[in-house]
Enzyme design. Structure first.
Site, PDB file in Angstrom:
ATOM      1  N   ASP A 116      37.171  40.013  53.416  1.00  0.00           N
ATOM      2  CA  ASP A 116      36.596  40.341  52.101  1.00  0.00           C
ATOM      3  C   ASP A 116      35.349  41.223  52.207  1.00  0.00           C
ATOM      4  O   ASP A 116      35.071  42.011  51.301  1.00  0.00           O
ATOM      5  CB  ASP A 116      36.245  39.063  51.334  1.00  0.00           C
ATOM      6  CG  ASP A 116      37.474  38.415  50.720  1.00  0.00           C
ATOM      7  OD1 ASP A 116      38.481  39.114  50.528  1.00  0.00           O
ATOM      8  OD2 ASP A 116      37.428  37.212  50.432  1.00  0.00           O
ATOM      9  N   ALA A 134      33.857  34.292  45.459  1.00  0.00           N
ATOM     10  CA  ALA A 134      33.671  35.751  45.544  1.00  0.00           C
ATOM     11  C   ALA A 134      32.200  36.081  45.771  1.00  0.00           C
ATOM     12  O   ALA A 134      31.875  37.017  46.514  1.00  0.00           O
ATOM     13  CB  ALA A 134      34.190  36.420  44.276  1.00  0.00           C
ATOM     14  N   THR A 165      51.022  36.107  43.233  1.00  0.00           N
ATOM     15  CA  THR A 165      50.288  36.894  44.225  1.00  0.00           C
ATOM     16  C   THR A 165      50.630  38.388  44.128  1.00  0.00           C
ATOM     17  O   THR A 165      51.793  38.765  43.936  1.00  0.00           O
ATOM     18  CB  THR A 165      50.566  36.397  45.664  1.00  0.00           C
ATOM     19  OG1 THR A 165      49.844  37.242  46.564  1.00  0.00           O
ATOM     20  CG2 THR A 165      52.039  36.452  46.024  1.00  0.00           C
ATOM     21  N   LEU A 166      49.603  39.213  44.291  1.00  0.00           N
ATOM     22  CA  LEU A 166      49.800  40.670  44.282  1.00  0.00           C
ATOM     23  C   LEU A 166      49.911  41.202  45.711  1.00  0.00           C
ATOM     24  O   LEU A 166      50.222  42.364  45.933  1.00  0.00           O
ATOM     25  CB  LEU A 166      48.612  41.339  43.573  1.00  0.00           C
ATOM     26  CG  LEU A 166      48.501  40.996  42.079  1.00  0.00           C
ATOM     27  CD1 LEU A 166      47.092  41.227  41.577  1.00  0.00           C
ATOM     28  CD2 LEU A 166      49.507  41.820  41.282  1.00  0.00           C
ATOM     29  N   SER A 167      49.651  40.335  46.683  1.00  0.00           N
ATOM     30  CA  SER A 167      49.598  40.788  48.076  1.00  0.00           C
ATOM     31  C   SER A 167      50.912  41.397  48.580  1.00  0.00           C
ATOM     32  O   SER A 167      50.881  42.418  49.274  1.00  0.00           O
ATOM     33  CB  SER A 167      49.154  39.649  48.996  1.00  0.00           C
ATOM     34  OG  SER A 167      47.819  39.318  48.705  1.00  0.00           O
ATOM     35  N   GLY A 202      26.963  34.740  39.349  1.00  0.00           N
ATOM     36  CA  GLY A 202      27.966  33.766  39.764  1.00  0.00           C
ATOM     37  C   GLY A 202      27.663  33.270  41.169  1.00  0.00           C
ATOM     38  O   GLY A 202      26.981  33.968  41.947  1.00  0.00           O
ATOM     39  N   GLY A 236      36.936  45.958  40.891  1.00  0.00           N
ATOM     40  CA  GLY A 236      37.331  45.157  42.049  1.00  0.00           C
ATOM     41  C   GLY A 236      38.599  45.609  42.757  1.00  0.00           C
ATOM     42  O   GLY A 236      39.079  44.927  43.668  1.00  0.00           O
ATOM     43  N   LYS A 272      42.099  28.270  52.070  1.00  0.00           N
ATOM     44  CA  LYS A 272      41.157  29.154  52.785  1.00  0.00           C
ATOM     45  C   LYS A 272      40.165  28.415  53.685  1.00  0.00           C
ATOM     46  O   LYS A 272      39.690  28.965  54.667  1.00  0.00           O
ATOM     47  CB  LYS A 272      40.389  30.015  51.784  1.00  0.00           C
ATOM     48  CG  LYS A 272      41.235  31.122  51.173  1.00  0.00           C
ATOM     49  CD  LYS A 272      40.389  31.978  50.266  1.00  0.00           C
ATOM     50  CE  LYS A 272      41.134  33.207  49.822  1.00  0.00           C
ATOM     51  NZ  LYS A 272      40.231  34.193  49.234  1.00  0.00           N
TER      52      LYS A 272
HETATM   53  P1  NAP Z   1      35.043  30.563  41.657  1.00  0.00           P
HETATM   54  O1  NAP Z   1      34.876  30.204  43.077  1.00  0.00           O
HETATM   55  O2  NAP Z   1      35.627  29.592  40.715  1.00  0.00           O
HETATM   56  O3  NAP Z   1      33.589  31.016  41.122  1.00  0.00           O
HETATM   57  C1  NAP Z   1      33.398  31.479  39.826  1.00  0.00           C
HETATM   58  C2  NAP Z   1      31.928  31.588  39.499  1.00  0.00           C
HETATM   59  O4  NAP Z   1      31.832  32.049  38.141  1.00  0.00           O
HETATM   60  C3  NAP Z   1      31.181  30.269  39.551  1.00  0.00           C
HETATM   61  O5  NAP Z   1      29.826  30.499  39.853  1.00  0.00           O
HETATM   62  C4  NAP Z   1      31.321  29.767  38.112  1.00  0.00           C
HETATM   63  O6  NAP Z   1      30.303  28.899  37.702  1.00  0.00           O
HETATM   64  C5  NAP Z   1      31.171  31.074  37.362  1.00  0.00           C
HETATM   65  N1  NAP Z   1      31.782  30.968  36.039  1.00  0.00           N
HETATM   66  C6  NAP Z   1      33.054  30.626  35.735  1.00  0.00           C
HETATM   67  N2  NAP Z   1      33.232  30.626  34.414  1.00  0.00           N
HETATM   68  C7  NAP Z   1      32.046  30.962  33.867  1.00  0.00           C
HETATM   69  C8  NAP Z   1      31.591  31.111  32.542  1.00  0.00           C
HETATM   70  N3  NAP Z   1      32.410  30.921  31.502  1.00  0.00           N
HETATM   71  N4  NAP Z   1      30.298  31.442  32.336  1.00  0.00           N
HETATM   72  C9  NAP Z   1      29.474  31.618  33.388  1.00  0.00           C
HETATM   73  N5  NAP Z   1      29.834  31.503  34.672  1.00  0.00           N
HETATM   74  C10 NAP Z   1      31.115  31.174  34.910  1.00  0.00           C
HETATM   75  O7  NAP Z   1      35.936  31.862  41.514  1.00  0.00           O
HETATM   76  P2  NAP Z   1      36.029  33.109  42.539  1.00  0.00           P
HETATM   77  O8  NAP Z   1      37.113  32.864  43.493  1.00  0.00           O
HETATM   78  O9  NAP Z   1      34.672  33.386  43.031  1.00  0.00           O
HETATM   79  O10 NAP Z   1      36.552  34.265  41.562  1.00  0.00           O
HETATM   80  C11 NAP Z   1      35.719  34.787  40.560  1.00  0.00           C
HETATM   81  C12 NAP Z   1      36.279  36.114  40.042  1.00  0.00           C
HETATM   82  O11 NAP Z   1      36.333  37.050  41.105  1.00  0.00           O
HETATM   83  C13 NAP Z   1      37.697  36.016  39.477  1.00  0.00           C
HETATM   84  O12 NAP Z   1      37.750  36.850  38.326  1.00  0.00           O
HETATM   85  C14 NAP Z   1      38.559  36.602  40.561  1.00  0.00           C
HETATM   86  O13 NAP Z   1      39.731  37.221  40.070  1.00  0.00           O
HETATM   87  C15 NAP Z   1      37.624  37.636  41.145  1.00  0.00           C
HETATM   88  N6  NAP Z   1      37.931  37.931  42.563  1.00  0.00           N
HETATM   89  C16 NAP Z   1      38.241  39.211  42.887  1.00  0.00           C
HETATM   90  C17 NAP Z   1      38.542  39.515  44.190  1.00  0.00           C
HETATM   91  C18 NAP Z   1      38.922  40.914  44.573  1.00  0.00           C
HETATM   92  O14 NAP Z   1      39.468  41.092  45.658  1.00  0.00           O
HETATM   93  N7  NAP Z   1      38.631  41.915  43.769  1.00  0.00           N
HETATM   94  C19 NAP Z   1      38.507  38.522  45.171  1.00  0.00           C
HETATM   95  C20 NAP Z   1      38.145  37.222  44.798  1.00  0.00           C
HETATM   96  C21 NAP Z   1      37.870  36.936  43.483  1.00  0.00           C
HETATM   97  P3  NAP Z   1      30.480  27.293  37.826  1.00  0.00           P
HETATM   98  O15 NAP Z   1      30.465  27.008  39.291  1.00  0.00           O
HETATM   99  O16 NAP Z   1      29.302  26.775  37.066  1.00  0.00           O
HETATM  100  O17 NAP Z   1      31.810  26.964  37.189  1.00  0.00           O
END
Ligand code: NAP
Length: 284
Positions: A106, A134, A19-21, A130, A248, A70
Protein backbone atom coordinates in the site's frame (compact mmCIF):
# COMPACT_ATOMS: atom_id res chain seq x y z
CA UNK A 1 -5.42 -19.52 -23.10
CA UNK A 2 -5.10 -21.58 -19.92
CA UNK A 3 -2.56 -24.37 -20.37
CA UNK A 4 -0.64 -26.81 -18.21
CA UNK A 5 1.95 -24.12 -17.53
CA UNK A 6 -0.41 -21.28 -16.62
CA UNK A 7 0.86 -19.57 -13.46
CA UNK A 8 -1.55 -19.02 -10.57
CA UNK A 9 -2.17 -15.84 -8.59
CA UNK A 10 -5.18 -14.71 -6.60
CA UNK A 11 -6.70 -12.87 -3.69
CA UNK A 12 -7.91 -14.50 -0.46
CA UNK A 13 -10.73 -12.80 1.41
CA UNK A 14 -14.30 -13.04 2.58
CA UNK A 15 -16.54 -11.80 1.13
CA UNK A 16 -14.66 -11.78 -2.17
CA UNK A 17 -17.50 -11.38 -4.69
CA UNK A 18 -16.93 -7.63 -5.14
CA UNK A 19 -13.16 -7.67 -5.41
CA UNK A 20 -11.72 -5.54 -8.22
CA UNK A 21 -8.31 -7.21 -8.02
CA UNK A 22 -8.93 -9.93 -10.67
CA UNK A 23 -9.93 -7.27 -13.22
CA UNK A 24 -6.92 -5.10 -12.39
CA UNK A 25 -4.43 -7.98 -12.36
CA UNK A 26 -5.80 -9.61 -15.50
CA UNK A 27 -5.00 -6.35 -17.30
CA UNK A 28 -1.56 -6.31 -15.68
CA UNK A 29 -0.85 -9.90 -16.72
CA UNK A 30 -1.90 -9.13 -20.32
CA UNK A 31 0.33 -6.05 -20.36
CA UNK A 32 3.45 -8.16 -19.77
CA UNK A 33 2.28 -11.04 -21.98
CA UNK A 34 2.43 -13.70 -19.26
CA UNK A 35 0.64 -17.03 -19.26
CA UNK A 36 -1.07 -16.53 -15.88
CA UNK A 37 -4.45 -16.19 -14.17
CA UNK A 38 -5.50 -14.23 -11.10
CA UNK A 39 -8.42 -15.74 -9.18
CA UNK A 40 -10.84 -14.63 -6.46
CA UNK A 41 -10.33 -17.06 -3.55
CA UNK A 42 -13.20 -17.11 -1.08
CA UNK A 43 -11.67 -18.07 2.27
CA UNK A 44 -13.55 -18.01 5.57
CA UNK A 45 -11.61 -17.08 8.71
CA UNK A 46 -11.67 -20.65 10.03
CA UNK A 47 -10.22 -21.92 6.74
CA UNK A 48 -7.27 -19.55 6.49
CA UNK A 49 -4.62 -22.02 7.69
CA UNK A 50 -5.90 -24.68 5.29
CA UNK A 51 -6.11 -22.16 2.45
CA UNK A 52 -2.49 -21.05 2.92
CA UNK A 53 -1.33 -24.69 2.88
CA UNK A 54 -3.56 -25.33 -0.10
CA UNK A 55 -2.25 -22.38 -2.10
CA UNK A 56 1.31 -23.57 -1.51
CA UNK A 57 0.38 -27.16 -2.42
CA UNK A 58 -1.38 -25.98 -5.59
CA UNK A 59 1.68 -24.06 -6.67
CA UNK A 60 0.37 -20.49 -6.45
CA UNK A 61 3.27 -18.20 -7.31
CA UNK A 62 1.94 -15.59 -4.88
CA UNK A 63 -1.33 -14.09 -3.77
CA UNK A 64 -2.98 -11.07 -2.22
CA UNK A 65 -4.83 -11.03 1.07
CA UNK A 66 -7.78 -8.83 1.88
CA UNK A 67 -10.40 -8.38 4.61
CA UNK A 68 -10.63 -10.15 7.07
CA UNK A 69 -7.23 -11.86 6.79
CA UNK A 70 -4.71 -9.01 6.56
CA UNK A 71 -3.56 -9.39 10.14
CA UNK A 72 -4.57 -12.98 10.85
CA UNK A 73 -2.38 -14.34 8.05
CA UNK A 74 0.76 -13.14 9.81
CA UNK A 75 0.91 -16.23 12.02
CA UNK A 76 1.29 -18.49 8.97
CA UNK A 77 4.23 -16.58 7.50
CA UNK A 78 8.00 -17.00 7.89
CA UNK A 79 8.82 -13.32 7.57
CA UNK A 80 6.99 -9.99 7.61
CA UNK A 81 8.49 -6.91 5.98
CA UNK A 82 8.93 -3.64 7.83
CA UNK A 83 6.11 -1.98 5.84
CA UNK A 84 3.66 -4.75 6.76
CA UNK A 85 4.81 -4.68 10.37
CA UNK A 86 4.37 -0.91 10.65
CA UNK A 87 1.03 -0.84 8.87
CA UNK A 88 -0.09 -3.87 10.88
CA UNK A 89 -1.40 -5.64 7.80
CA UNK A 90 -0.15 -7.97 5.06
CA UNK A 91 -1.68 -7.60 1.60
CA UNK A 92 0.76 -9.63 -0.48
CA UNK A 93 2.29 -13.07 0.03
CA UNK A 94 5.52 -13.81 -1.79
CA UNK A 95 6.96 -17.32 -1.96
CA UNK A 96 10.71 -17.35 -1.57
CA UNK A 97 11.89 -20.94 -1.95
CA UNK A 98 10.10 -22.74 0.86
CA UNK A 99 9.41 -19.54 2.80
CA UNK A 100 6.34 -17.30 2.83
CA UNK A 101 6.96 -13.59 3.12
CA UNK A 102 4.24 -11.08 4.00
CA UNK A 103 4.50 -7.68 2.34
CA UNK A 104 2.32 -4.61 2.32
CA UNK A 105 2.40 -2.80 -1.02
CA UNK A 106 0.00 0.00 0.00
CA UNK A 107 2.89 2.41 0.64
CA UNK A 108 3.89 2.22 -3.03
CA UNK A 109 0.25 2.86 -3.93
CA UNK A 110 -0.20 5.79 -1.56
CA UNK A 111 2.94 7.50 -2.84
CA UNK A 112 2.25 6.81 -6.52
CA UNK A 113 -0.90 8.94 -6.42
CA UNK A 114 1.07 11.88 -5.10
CA UNK A 115 4.10 11.49 -7.34
CA UNK A 116 2.02 11.17 -10.53
CA UNK A 117 0.38 14.48 -9.56
CA UNK A 118 3.88 15.99 -9.18
CA UNK A 119 3.59 16.35 -5.39
CA UNK A 120 6.73 15.95 -3.26
CA UNK A 121 6.25 15.05 0.38
CA UNK A 122 9.67 15.65 1.89
CA UNK A 123 9.61 18.52 4.39
CA UNK A 124 5.85 18.97 4.02
CA UNK A 125 3.11 19.12 6.64
CA UNK A 126 0.19 16.76 6.28
CA UNK A 127 -3.20 16.18 7.85
CA UNK A 128 -4.72 12.70 7.65
CA UNK A 129 -8.48 12.49 8.13
CA UNK A 130 -9.50 9.20 9.74
CA UNK A 131 -7.57 6.70 11.84
CA UNK A 132 -8.42 3.28 10.35
CA UNK A 133 -6.57 0.84 8.09
CA UNK A 134 -6.03 3.16 5.12
CA UNK A 135 -4.83 5.91 7.48
CA UNK A 136 -2.07 3.60 8.75
CA UNK A 137 -0.77 3.00 5.21
CA UNK A 138 -0.95 6.71 4.35
CA UNK A 139 0.76 7.65 7.61
CA UNK A 140 3.62 5.20 7.17
CA UNK A 141 3.97 6.16 3.49
CA UNK A 142 4.26 9.87 4.30
CA UNK A 143 6.77 9.15 7.09
CA UNK A 144 8.89 7.01 4.73
CA UNK A 145 9.31 9.87 2.26
CA UNK A 146 10.14 12.50 4.85
CA UNK A 147 6.95 14.39 5.75
CA UNK A 148 7.99 16.96 8.34
CA UNK A 149 4.89 16.86 10.53
CA UNK A 150 1.68 14.84 10.37
CA UNK A 151 -1.58 15.35 12.25
CA UNK A 152 -4.05 12.50 12.40
CA UNK A 153 -7.51 14.00 12.78
CA UNK A 154 -10.51 11.75 13.32
CA UNK A 155 -14.03 12.01 14.62
CA UNK A 156 -12.75 10.14 17.66
CA UNK A 157 -9.76 11.88 19.23
CA UNK A 158 -9.00 8.70 21.18
CA UNK A 159 -8.58 6.59 18.06
CA UNK A 160 -6.41 9.26 16.45
CA UNK A 161 -4.26 9.40 19.58
CA UNK A 162 -3.84 5.64 19.71
CA UNK A 163 -2.63 5.55 16.10
CA UNK A 164 -0.32 8.55 16.54
CA UNK A 165 1.20 6.98 19.66
CA UNK A 166 2.25 3.91 17.67
CA UNK A 167 4.26 6.12 15.31
CA UNK A 168 5.74 8.65 17.76
CA UNK A 169 9.18 7.10 17.43
CA UNK A 170 9.10 7.32 13.64
CA UNK A 171 8.38 11.02 13.19
CA UNK A 172 6.54 14.14 14.30
CA UNK A 173 3.06 12.60 14.45
CA UNK A 174 0.29 14.27 16.43
CA UNK A 175 -3.42 13.67 16.86
CA UNK A 176 -6.67 15.56 17.26
CA UNK A 177 -10.42 15.22 17.08
CA UNK A 178 -12.20 17.15 14.31
CA UNK A 179 -13.65 19.42 16.99
CA UNK A 180 -10.22 20.37 18.44
CA UNK A 181 -8.55 23.73 17.90
CA UNK A 182 -5.32 21.83 17.03
CA UNK A 183 -7.06 20.44 13.95
CA UNK A 184 -8.10 23.92 12.85
CA UNK A 185 -4.53 25.17 13.33
CA UNK A 186 -3.05 22.25 11.40
CA UNK A 187 -5.35 22.94 8.46
CA UNK A 188 -3.83 26.43 8.21
CA UNK A 189 -0.33 25.09 7.57
CA UNK A 190 -1.07 21.76 5.88
CA UNK A 191 0.52 21.17 2.47
CA UNK A 192 -1.28 17.85 1.97
CA UNK A 193 -4.68 16.80 3.35
CA UNK A 194 -5.63 13.15 2.94
CA UNK A 195 -9.11 11.74 3.43
CA UNK A 196 -8.93 8.11 4.56
CA UNK A 197 -12.54 7.90 5.82
CA UNK A 198 -15.27 6.36 3.66
CA UNK A 199 -17.15 9.68 3.68
CA UNK A 200 -18.21 10.45 0.10
CA UNK A 201 -17.80 6.92 -1.21
CA UNK A 202 -20.51 5.54 -3.53
CA UNK A 203 -23.45 5.54 -2.82
CA UNK A 204 -23.06 8.26 -0.15
CA UNK A 205 -21.96 10.92 -2.60
CA UNK A 206 -23.23 13.97 -0.75
CA UNK A 207 -21.14 13.61 2.41
CA UNK A 208 -17.54 14.58 3.09
CA UNK A 209 -15.14 14.92 6.02
CA UNK A 210 -15.21 17.96 8.31
CA UNK A 211 -13.15 20.58 6.42
CA UNK A 212 -12.90 24.31 7.16
CA UNK A 213 -12.24 25.53 3.64
CA UNK A 214 -11.43 29.09 4.64
CA UNK A 215 -8.49 27.85 6.77
CA UNK A 216 -6.65 26.03 3.97
CA UNK A 217 -3.56 27.35 2.19
CA UNK A 218 -4.44 28.01 -1.44
CA UNK A 219 -1.80 25.52 -2.61
CA UNK A 220 -2.79 22.71 -0.24
CA UNK A 221 -3.05 19.39 -2.13
CA UNK A 222 -6.16 17.31 -1.44
CA UNK A 223 -5.88 13.53 -1.62
CA UNK A 224 -8.83 11.16 -1.24
CA UNK A 225 -8.06 7.43 -1.06
CA UNK A 226 -11.60 6.71 -2.29
CA UNK A 227 -11.71 5.56 -5.95
CA UNK A 228 -15.47 5.35 -6.43
CA UNK A 229 -16.65 7.90 -7.40
CA UNK A 230 -13.53 9.14 -9.19
CA UNK A 231 -14.17 12.59 -7.75
CA UNK A 232 -15.69 12.69 -4.26
CA UNK A 233 -17.47 15.74 -2.92
CA UNK A 234 -14.31 16.54 -0.92
CA UNK A 235 -12.21 16.60 -4.10
CA UNK A 236 -14.86 18.40 -6.16
CA UNK A 237 -15.30 21.22 -3.66
CA UNK A 238 -11.53 21.49 -3.30
CA UNK A 239 -10.96 21.56 -7.08
CA UNK A 240 -13.62 24.26 -7.43
CA UNK A 241 -11.63 26.30 -4.89
CA UNK A 242 -8.46 25.88 -6.97
CA UNK A 243 -6.76 23.03 -5.07
CA UNK A 244 -4.79 20.28 -6.79
CA UNK A 245 -6.63 17.00 -6.16
CA UNK A 246 -5.64 13.31 -6.25
CA UNK A 247 -8.02 10.33 -6.02
CA UNK A 248 -7.47 6.75 -4.83
CA UNK A 249 -7.17 5.04 -8.22
CA UNK A 250 -3.38 5.01 -8.24
CA UNK A 251 -3.26 3.74 -4.66
CA UNK A 252 -5.34 0.72 -5.66
CA UNK A 253 -3.69 -0.04 -8.98
CA UNK A 254 -0.10 0.57 -7.92
CA UNK A 255 -0.38 -1.60 -4.80
CA UNK A 256 -1.42 -4.32 -7.26
CA UNK A 257 1.36 -3.51 -9.71
CA UNK A 258 3.93 -3.60 -6.91
CA UNK A 259 2.62 -6.98 -5.71
CA UNK A 260 2.88 -8.31 -9.26
CA UNK A 261 6.45 -7.06 -9.50
CA UNK A 262 7.33 -8.81 -6.23
CA UNK A 263 5.92 -12.07 -7.59
CA UNK A 264 7.33 -11.97 -11.10
CA UNK A 265 10.09 -9.35 -11.31
CA UNK A 266 8.03 -7.67 -14.04
CA UNK A 267 6.33 -4.30 -13.59
CA UNK A 268 2.96 -4.29 -15.38
CA UNK A 269 1.36 -1.40 -17.25
CA UNK A 270 -0.36 0.68 -14.57
CA UNK A 271 -2.40 2.72 -17.08
CA UNK A 272 -3.88 -0.54 -18.42
CA UNK A 273 -4.66 -1.63 -14.85
CA UNK A 274 -6.30 1.74 -14.08
CA UNK A 275 -8.37 1.46 -17.25
CA UNK A 276 -9.50 -2.05 -16.19
CA UNK A 277 -10.43 -0.72 -12.74
CA UNK A 278 -12.62 2.00 -14.26
CA UNK A 279 -14.25 -0.50 -16.63
CA UNK A 280 -14.97 -2.93 -13.77
CA UNK A 281 -16.54 -0.13 -11.74
CA UNK A 282 -18.70 0.92 -14.70
CA UNK A 283 -19.95 -2.64 -15.10
CA UNK A 284 -21.07 -2.87 -11.45
P1 NAP B 1 -11.58 1.60 8.39
O1 NAP B 1 -10.40 0.85 8.85
O2 NAP B 1 -12.93 1.18 8.80
O3 NAP B 1 -11.35 3.14 8.83
C1 NAP B 1 -12.25 4.14 8.50
C2 NAP B 1 -11.94 5.42 9.24
O4 NAP B 1 -12.93 6.38 8.85
C3 NAP B 1 -12.03 5.30 10.75
O5 NAP B 1 -11.18 6.24 11.35
C4 NAP B 1 -13.49 5.67 11.01
O6 NAP B 1 -13.73 6.19 12.28
C5 NAP B 1 -13.67 6.78 9.99
N1 NAP B 1 -15.08 6.94 9.67
C6 NAP B 1 -15.94 6.00 9.20
N2 NAP B 1 -17.16 6.53 9.04
C7 NAP B 1 -17.07 7.82 9.42
C8 NAP B 1 -18.00 8.87 9.49
N3 NAP B 1 -19.27 8.70 9.13
N4 NAP B 1 -17.58 10.07 9.95
C9 NAP B 1 -16.29 10.23 10.33
N5 NAP B 1 -15.35 9.28 10.28
C10 NAP B 1 -15.74 8.08 9.83
O7 NAP B 1 -11.63 1.65 6.81
P2 NAP B 1 -10.38 1.67 5.78
O8 NAP B 1 -10.05 0.30 5.41
O9 NAP B 1 -9.35 2.54 6.36
O10 NAP B 1 -11.06 2.33 4.49
C11 NAP B 1 -11.45 3.68 4.50
C12 NAP B 1 -11.69 4.17 3.07
O11 NAP B 1 -10.49 4.05 2.32
C13 NAP B 1 -12.75 3.37 2.31
O12 NAP B 1 -13.50 4.31 1.54
C14 NAP B 1 -11.95 2.49 1.38
O13 NAP B 1 -12.63 2.19 0.18
C15 NAP B 1 -10.76 3.38 1.10
N6 NAP B 1 -9.55 2.60 0.75
C16 NAP B 1 -8.98 2.83 -0.46
C17 NAP B 1 -7.87 2.11 -0.82
C18 NAP B 1 -7.24 2.32 -2.16
O14 NAP B 1 -6.45 1.47 -2.57
N7 NAP B 1 -7.50 3.40 -2.85
C19 NAP B 1 -7.32 1.17 0.06
C20 NAP B 1 -7.92 0.99 1.31
C21 NAP B 1 -9.05 1.71 1.64
P3 NAP B 1 -14.20 5.23 13.50
O15 NAP B 1 -13.02 4.38 13.81
O16 NAP B 1 -14.58 6.21 14.57
O17 NAP B 1 -15.37 4.43 12.98
Amino acid sequence: MITGTTQLFGVMGSPIEHTLSPAIHTAGIASVGMNAVYLPLSVEKAQLAAAVKGAVALGFVGWNVTIPHKRAIMEFLDEITEDAEKIGAVNTIVRDGGRLIGHNTDVAGVLAGLSRAGVTVQGKQAVILGAGGAARAVLWGLICVGAERILIAARSGEKAEKLAAEFHDSGDVRSAAWTDKIYEKALETADIIVNTTPLGMTPNLDVMPHILWEKLKSDAVLYDVIYTPRETRFLREGRERGHLTVNGEDMLTVQGAKAFELWTGKYPNVAAMRHALRRALELR
